[in-house]
Each structure stands twice: as C-alpha cells, then as structure tokens.
Motif scaffolding. Structure first.
Motif, PDB file in Angstrom:
ATOM      1  N   VAL A   1      -6.542   1.794   6.792  1.00 26.46           N
ATOM      2  CA  VAL A   1      -6.331   0.993   8.007  1.00 26.46           C
ATOM      3  C   VAL A   1      -5.277  -0.076   7.738  1.00 26.46           C
ATOM      4  O   VAL A   1      -4.374  -0.308   8.558  1.00 26.46           O
ATOM      5  CB  VAL A   1      -7.648   0.341   8.474  1.00 26.46           C
ATOM      6  N   VAL A   2      -5.383  -0.716   6.577  1.00 30.71           N
ATOM      7  CA  VAL A   2      -4.405  -1.741   6.190  1.00 30.71           C
ATOM      8  C   VAL A   2      -3.020  -1.111   6.044  1.00 30.71           C
ATOM      9  O   VAL A   2      -2.021  -1.645   6.544  1.00 30.71           O
ATOM     10  CB  VAL A   2      -4.819  -2.417   4.864  1.00 30.71           C
ATOM     11  N   ALA A   3      -2.961   0.025   5.362  1.00 26.33           N
ATOM     12  CA  ALA A   3      -1.681   0.706   5.153  1.00 26.33           C
ATOM     13  C   ALA A   3      -1.060   1.146   6.473  1.00 26.33           C
ATOM     14  O   ALA A   3       0.158   1.059   6.663  1.00 26.33           O
ATOM     15  CB  ALA A   3      -1.880   1.909   4.232  1.00 26.33           C
ATOM     16  N   SER A   4      -1.897   1.621   7.388  1.00 23.00           N
ATOM     17  CA  SER A   4      -1.409   2.050   8.696  1.00 23.00           C
ATOM     18  C   SER A   4      -0.846   0.872   9.482  1.00 23.00           C
ATOM     19  O   SER A   4       0.211   0.978  10.116  1.00 23.00           O
ATOM     20  CB  SER A   4      -2.542   2.717   9.481  1.00 23.00           C
ATOM     21  N   TYR A   5      -1.543  -0.251   9.447  1.00 18.52           N
ATOM     22  CA  TYR A   5      -1.082  -1.447  10.150  1.00 18.52           C
ATOM     23  C   TYR A   5       0.266  -1.918   9.600  1.00 18.52           C
ATOM     24  O   TYR A   5       1.155  -2.325  10.353  1.00 18.52           O
ATOM     25  CB  TYR A   5      -2.110  -2.567  10.016  1.00 18.52           C
ATOM     26  N   LEU A   6       0.407  -1.847   8.279  1.00 20.71           N
ATOM     27  CA  LEU A   6       1.645  -2.294   7.630  1.00 20.71           C
ATOM     28  C   LEU A   6       2.752  -1.240   7.675  1.00 20.71           C
ATOM     29  O   LEU A   6       3.851  -1.469   7.173  1.00 20.71           O
ATOM     30  CB  LEU A   6       1.359  -2.663   6.166  1.00 20.71           C
ATOM     31  N   LYS A   7       2.400  -0.065   8.265  1.00 16.70           N
ATOM     32  CA  LYS A   7       3.351   1.045   8.360  1.00 16.70           C
ATOM     33  C   LYS A   7       3.868   1.489   6.987  1.00 16.70           C
ATOM     34  O   LYS A   7       5.066   1.741   6.795  1.00 16.70           O
ATOM     35  CB  LYS A   7       4.517   0.663   9.278  1.00 16.70           C
ATOM     36  N   LEU A   8       2.932   1.589   6.036  1.00 18.04           N
ATOM     37  CA  LEU A   8       3.281   2.057   4.701  1.00 18.04           C
ATOM     38  C   LEU A   8       3.306   3.586   4.693  1.00 18.04           C
ATOM     39  O   LEU A   8       2.586   4.228   5.460  1.00 18.04           O
ATOM     40  CB  LEU A   8       2.258   1.547   3.679  1.00 18.04           C
ATOM     41  N   PRO A   9       4.107   4.212   3.842  1.00 19.46           N
ATOM     42  CA  PRO A   9       4.146   5.681   3.775  1.00 19.46           C
ATOM     43  C   PRO A   9       2.893   6.246   3.116  1.00 19.46           C
ATOM     44  O   PRO A   9       2.212   5.555   2.359  1.00 19.46           O
ATOM     45  CB  PRO A   9       5.394   5.953   2.922  1.00 19.46           C
ATOM     46  N   ASP A  10       2.584   7.507   3.395  1.00 20.90           N
ATOM     47  CA  ASP A  10       1.453   8.204   2.782  1.00 20.90           C
ATOM     48  C   ASP A  10       0.137   7.453   2.983  1.00 20.90           C
ATOM     49  O   ASP A  10      -0.587   7.168   2.029  1.00 20.90           O
ATOM     50  CB  ASP A  10       1.695   8.431   1.289  1.00 20.90           C
ATOM     51  N   VAL A  11      -0.168   7.136   4.227  1.00 21.57           N
ATOM     52  CA  VAL A  11      -1.379   6.366   4.545  1.00 21.57           C
ATOM     53  C   VAL A  11      -2.636   7.033   3.998  1.00 21.57           C
ATOM     54  O   VAL A  11      -3.553   6.357   3.517  1.00 21.57           O
ATOM     55  CB  VAL A  11      -1.499   6.177   6.073  1.00 21.57           C
ATOM     56  N   ALA A  12      -2.684   8.367   4.023  1.00 17.21           N
ATOM     57  CA  ALA A  12      -3.873   9.090   3.565  1.00 17.21           C
ATOM     58  C   ALA A  12      -4.150   8.875   2.088  1.00 17.21           C
ATOM     59  O   ALA A  12      -5.274   9.095   1.623  1.00 17.21           O
ATOM     60  CB  ALA A  12      -3.712  10.583   3.848  1.00 17.21           C
ATOM     61  N   CYS A  13      -3.145   8.461   1.342  1.00 18.49           N
ATOM     62  CA  CYS A  13      -3.326   8.244  -0.105  1.00 18.49           C
ATOM     63  C   CYS A  13      -3.900   6.874  -0.425  1.00 18.49           C
ATOM     64  O   CYS A  13      -4.102   6.550  -1.605  1.00 18.49           O
ATOM     65  CB  CYS A  13      -1.998   8.448  -0.831  1.00 18.49           C
ATOM     66  N   TYR A  14      -4.152   6.064   0.574  1.00 22.64           N
ATOM     67  CA  TYR A  14      -4.827   4.776   0.367  1.00 22.64           C
ATOM     68  C   TYR A  14      -6.318   5.013   0.599  1.00 22.64           C
ATOM     69  O   TYR A  14      -6.854   4.752   1.667  1.00 22.64           O
ATOM     70  CB  TYR A  14      -4.273   3.707   1.309  1.00 22.64           C
ATOM     71  N   THR A  15      -6.980   5.534  -0.412  1.00 22.35           N
ATOM     72  CA  THR A  15      -8.382   5.914  -0.305  1.00 22.35           C
ATOM     73  C   THR A  15      -9.300   4.721  -0.537  1.00 22.35           C
ATOM     74  O   THR A  15      -8.841   3.613  -0.808  1.00 22.35           O
ATOM     75  CB  THR A  15      -8.711   7.012  -1.327  1.00 22.35           C
ATOM     76  N   GLY A  16     -10.598   4.974  -0.474  1.00 22.35           N
ATOM     77  CA  GLY A  16     -11.567   3.902  -0.684  1.00 22.35           C
ATOM     78  C   GLY A  16     -11.457   3.258  -2.054  1.00 22.35           C
ATOM     79  O   GLY A  16     -11.807   2.091  -2.234  1.00 22.35           O
ATOM     80  N   HIS A  17     -10.972   4.021  -3.028  1.00 26.01           N
ATOM     81  CA  HIS A  17     -10.841   3.494  -4.385  1.00 26.01           C
ATOM     82  C   HIS A  17      -9.616   2.601  -4.544  1.00 26.01           C
ATOM     83  O   HIS A  17      -9.418   1.982  -5.590  1.00 26.01           O
ATOM     84  CB  HIS A  17     -10.758   4.656  -5.376  1.00 26.01           C
ATOM     85  N   CYS A  18      -8.804   2.511  -3.485  1.00 26.06           N
ATOM     86  CA  CYS A  18      -7.599   1.685  -3.529  1.00 26.06           C
ATOM     87  C   CYS A  18      -7.907   0.231  -3.859  1.00 26.06           C
ATOM     88  O   CYS A  18      -7.175  -0.406  -4.625  1.00 26.06           O
ATOM     89  CB  CYS A  18      -6.873   1.779  -2.183  1.00 26.06           C
ATOM     90  N   LEU A  19      -8.987  -0.301  -3.295  1.00 31.48           N
ATOM     91  CA  LEU A  19      -9.316  -1.712  -3.512  1.00 31.48           C
ATOM     92  C   LEU A  19      -9.600  -1.980  -4.983  1.00 31.48           C
ATOM     93  O   LEU A  19      -9.154  -2.983  -5.547  1.00 31.48           O
ATOM     94  CB  LEU A  19     -10.523  -2.109  -2.659  1.00 31.48           C
ATOM     95  N   ARG A  20     -10.332  -1.090  -5.609  1.00 27.81           N
ATOM     96  CA  ARG A  20     -10.686  -1.237  -7.023  1.00 27.81           C
ATOM     97  C   ARG A  20      -9.443  -1.116  -7.915  1.00 27.81           C
ATOM     98  O   ARG A  20      -9.261  -1.886  -8.852  1.00 27.81           O
ATOM     99  CB  ARG A  20     -11.728  -0.174  -7.381  1.00 27.81           C
TER     100      ARG A  20
END
Length: 293
Positions: free
Chosen positions: A206-225
């Motif tokens: 959701v954060v990546a989509s808002y920021l219009k970052l590429p490959d949004v699907a690759c920002y998984t739940g483990h991204c925060l960790r």
C-alpha cells in the motif's frame, strides 16, 4: 505467482535442505528417490543438473519428498524455491515521504503499522497479535512488548518521539471505540473488528503503491522486517545488535542485510579508498626520500 520471497522462507528452506534424511521419513524418502531414478531412466538422463531437477519437479508438482543424488551435486530444491527474489525494502526517505504526505483519514492505520513494523522489525503476525496492553506510552516514547514470537524469544523495543510519530499513534488509539471487546491494537475502518494477517501483510505494498514505486507486488509483508534491519545496517549497527533487535537465532539472515546495505558498501568503499590513498602517498614519500638520499 509472486516472485518475491522473504528471508525467513529462504532460511527455512536452507534448514530443510540440511535435514533431508529424517529417520522417521526415510522410507518415504527412498520411495521418492526411486521414483526420481525411474523418471531419469525413462528420460535417458545420465547427468544430474539443475535443468533436470526443474524438469522433474515441473512434471511432478505434487512430489514433496526430495530425492538424494550425491553430496557433490547441486542441492536439490523444489522448483518454486529456485532463484526467488527477496522482498524489497523501503528507504528512510520513502518512509518519511509517506508519513508526511499520506492523508490520515485514509492511511492512519497504515502509518501506525508502518511505524511499529519498522521500529521493531516486526513480522506480520506479530503486528496482527499486538494488543493495546503491549504498548506503554511514557510520554516521550512508546515501550512496545512482543511477548509471543516465532523464535519464542520475547522482544521489547522503543519508539521515540521523532517528528509526529507519537502523535499519529495517539490519534489512532483515540479513535478506538470504548465498547470494543477485543484488545488487538489494529482494527478495521470501523475500529471494531481486528485486522487480519492478509490486510496487515499488504501495508508495504500500500505504501509502495501510494509512492508510485516500481514492482509494488514485491513489497511483501516481510518488507517491514527487512527494512528495519537494513536501516540499522545503514546506520552502522553491528550484526549482534541487529540479530538481537529482530530476534533471530541465526546470524545468517542478519549478515545478509549488512551485505545488501548500499550505504555500508559505500562506507567500506570509502574506507578502502582512503587506505589506498594513504598507501599511495606513503609510496611517493618513500620514493622521494630514497632519491634524495
């Protein structure tokens, strides 16, 4: 199929590979191995290779036991475990940009989840199970307890008052209806039902989509960790501290974060450049001294 994969999955796969011959499952293992040999005979396979293994598992998707074929050959992995990518991370500037620009009316829960997830290197289920009783507001900071973790190691982390971080948390907590019976911190838009793992796991995307970052699907739940550990590595924090902060029993994953830290690579490169420059100056000085003598 999502091509991104968390460090935990990779670590778990490596552990599984190191224990391919469990005593209790040896008979099933032998059956799988014989099936693999039969398939190789039918295909006239003389030499095992990664392509052979990929083809075998592609044709036998339901096979879960791994055939052994020699310790000196490439370790066998299921086709879905070969050459996966890691979850992408969020940088400090991207995190700051989202917190400062996203509308609180729509993204307040996302903001709080992002803050706590990054601050505590939290797994998705740890955020899901976080309760209001696990967080103590002491005025200048938040003391957050994670009593139940995957590794059975309770963790405590602190969220300091940087920018409007604590204000965001307090604003979100104030919206919690008094009649809510459960104690989970994160609730749905109506602030009544607890947020599930799927919703919580989508925070980075959701954060990546808002920021219009590429490959949004690759920002998984483990991204925060991953982002939390990488930010620590960028700040020069040592492996032991990162390991303790995230609650890892093994240093393998923590070391991976440091190796993948661009800022640390830059620091090392700068240090090496300074060392080389010093050696060059010393060589010039010695050459000048010798010739003068």
């Amino acid at each position: 199929m999502n091509n991104c994969e968390s460090e935990e999955i990779v670590e778990a796969a490596n552990i599984a590979i190191s224990n391919l011959l469990p005593t209790k499952s040896r008979s099933l293992y032998d059956i799988a191995y014989n099936r693999f040999k039969k398939w190789c005979a039918e295909k006239n396979v003389q030499v095992y290779s990664e392509n052979v293994l990929l083809a075998y598992f592609s044709e036998n998707a339901r096979i879960t036991s791994l055939p052994h074929y020699g310790r000196n050959i490439l370790w066998l992995k299921p086709v879905t475990d070969i050459k996966r990518k890691k979850s992408k991370i969020l940088t400090k500037s991207e995190i700051d940009r989202f917190l400062s620009s996203a509308d609180d009316k729509e993204f307040l829960m996302i903001k709080v989840g992002l803050i706590l997830g990054i601050a505590g290197a939290c797994r998705t289920d740890e955020l899901v199970n976080l309760t209001v009783d696990d967080i103590e507001d002491v005025g200048s900071s938040l003391i957050v307890k994670i009593p139940n973790t995957k590794t059975k190691i309770p963790r405590i982390f602190v969220v300091t008052d940087v920018g409007n971080i604590l204000e965001l948390f307090r604003k979100y907590l104030s919206l919690r209806p008094p009649h809510v019976k459960h104690k989970r911190l994160f609730c749905t838009t109506k602030q009544e039902n607890p947020v599930g793992k799927n919703t919580m796991g989508k925070i980075p995307s959701v954060v990546a989509s808002y920021l219009k970052l590429p490959d949004v699907a690759c920002y998984t739940g483990h991204c925060l960790r991953r982002s939390s550990a990488t930010l620590l590595a960028d700040a020069g924090v040592d492996i032991t501290t990162i390991k303790r902060h995230a609650g890892w029993k093994s240093t393998t994953v923590a070391e991976g974060y440091v190796e993948n830290s661009i800022e640390n690579k830059t620091k090392i490169a700068n240090q090496n450049f300074i060392l080389l420059l010093s050696l060059a100056l010393l060589t010039d000085y010695l050459y000048y001294f010798i010739n003068m003598v």
